[in-house]
Enzyme design. Structure first.
Site, PDB file in Angstrom:
ATOM      1  N   VAL A  60      16.387 -21.252 -20.445  1.00 54.57           N
ATOM      2  CA  VAL A  60      15.013 -21.716 -21.028  1.00 54.57           C
ATOM      3  C   VAL A  60      14.628 -23.015 -20.671  1.00 54.57           C
ATOM      4  O   VAL A  60      13.408 -23.313 -21.077  1.00 54.57           O
ATOM      5  CB  VAL A  60      15.395 -21.523 -22.699  1.00 54.57           C
ATOM      6  CG1 VAL A  60      15.286 -20.460 -23.384  1.00 54.57           C
ATOM      7  CG2 VAL A  60      16.422 -22.558 -23.107  1.00 54.57           C
ATOM      8  N   TYR A  61      15.241 -23.601 -20.080  1.00 50.66           N
ATOM      9  CA  TYR A  61      14.861 -24.811 -19.614  1.00 50.66           C
ATOM     10  C   TYR A  61      13.479 -24.906 -18.883  1.00 50.66           C
ATOM     11  O   TYR A  61      13.571 -24.434 -17.540  1.00 50.66           O
ATOM     12  CB  TYR A  61      15.735 -25.846 -19.027  1.00 50.66           C
ATOM     13  CG  TYR A  61      16.993 -26.244 -19.644  1.00 50.66           C
ATOM     14  CD1 TYR A  61      16.952 -26.098 -21.121  1.00 50.66           C
ATOM     15  CD2 TYR A  61      18.047 -26.908 -19.208  1.00 50.66           C
ATOM     16  CE1 TYR A  61      17.984 -26.274 -21.841  1.00 50.66           C
ATOM     17  CE2 TYR A  61      19.302 -27.190 -20.166  1.00 50.66           C
ATOM     18  CZ  TYR A  61      19.198 -26.970 -21.423  1.00 50.66           C
ATOM     19  OH  TYR A  61      20.199 -27.505 -21.959  1.00 50.66           O
TER      20      TYR A  61
END
Length: 339
Positions: A60-61
């Site tokens: 998700v980063y």
């Protein structure tokens, strides 16, 4: 740099781990950082030069961009993949639709392939669930993770941001079904936020699990930049993104003790805050993130900081948790049977 065993494994990881939340800066993640590839390359290179062999990222980063940039930096620098321990995570929303997030077998098996592609790697050393998914049975999640270990795409599995009961339920299921088991927990822990010590630290010690600490400077609050009025230089993270949750009054009481100690030792408040964590026996590795090489170099020096017993006692006194049931009852009734 010291190298510690990751939980009940023979895998040795550096006591500092390079975090990648500042890489890319796409979407929501611009609140954390938005560094470009040339700076990413520099930070990865300087980290490895400083003895770090452990890099932690997540799908998700920056919506996958951090994984891409991490893999690209390793290739740009011509680093040996097998000399590094690469960790990533799964759980968050990666696409629209009812199955675009979570810890279902479907989502996990899809996302590991996506992470491997972004990283441009054949395997992931440590694959971690990024939190709890109340819709998916833990049994389904463990079964899926075990499939990945057996396939060779993942070497070890870990968890992040779970409660103690989640961990014990998962560990019991793995044990009785002879499946891969969580070897580590990634969790929030700082001298200004010691909640982890109530329930999670006893579990980690009992189960011989590794602890990877995220946000060791309390979202920058312990960086030495802030005063009691929460005034800091423009662009400082806590001003625009007040996370994680911290008792700020208590934090500044701790900083009042750290500042003169740092001055006496000729180090930074950030170095002392990181060093305090490195002196906690339950900690395996502390994840450090940086936007600039100067920040990284300051953090790397924390491994050389030493405390006297008196200094550790002073820091413990100002930062210790308030008594809470049932812990205070354990202390009252358990003295005669203590190890």
């Amino acid at each position: 740099m010291k190298y510690n065993l990751l939980g009940n494994t023979g895998l040795r990881v550096s006591e500092l781990c390079l975090g990648t939340m500042t890489f890319g800066g796409k979407g929501y993640w611009t609140n954390i950082g938005a560094i470009e590839q040339n700076i990413v390359d520099e930070l990865v290179g300087k980290s490895v030069e400083g003895g770090i062999n452990f890099i932690d990222t997540a799908n998700v980063y920056s919506e996958g961009l951090a994984e891409e940039m991490t893999g690209k930096a390793i290739r740009n620098l011509k680093l040996k993949r097998d000399d590094l321990v690469i960790a990533t995570k799964v759980r968050g929303k990666m696409s629209d639709g009812p199955n675009g997030s979570g810890l279902t077998r479907k989502h996990i098996l899809h996302e590991v392939e996506a992470s491997l592609k972004r990283l441009n790697m054949d395997y992931i050393d440590l694959y971690q669930i990024h939190g709890y998914d109340e819709l998916t049975p833990l049994e389904e999640t463990i079964d899926a993770l075990d499939t990945l270990v057996k396939s060779g795409k993942v070497r070890y599995i870990g968890c992040s941001n779970l409660a103690a009961w989640h961990i014990m339920k998962a560990k019991a299921y793995s044990h009785y079904n002879k499946l891969s088991s969580f070897v580590s927990l990634q969790a929030y822990y700082t001298i200004a936020g010691r909640d982890l010590e109530r329930e999670l630290v006893p579990v980690l010690k009992d189960q011989n699990m590794g602890l990877m600490v995220w946000s060791p400077l309390a979202g920058g609050l312990l960086s030495g930049k802030y005063n009691r009025k929460m005034e800091a230089e423009a662009g400082s993270r806590r001003i625009n993104f007040d996370f994680p949750i911290v008792n700020k009054e208590k934090a500044f009481d701790i900083i009042d003790v750290l500042e003169p100690m740092a001055k006496e030792k000729k180090v930074s408040v950030a170095q002392l805050s990181l060093a305090w964590l490195l002196h906690q026996s339950v900690v395996t590795t502390v994840i450090i993130g940086a936007k600039r090489n100067e920040q990284l170099q300051d953090n790397l020096k924390s491994v050389d900081v030493k405390f006297t017993p008196e200094e550790l006692k002073k820091l413990d006194e100002v930062s210790k948790l308030s008594p809470e049931y049932p812990q205070w009852m354990f202390e009252r009734m358990g003295g005669d049977r203590k190890r």
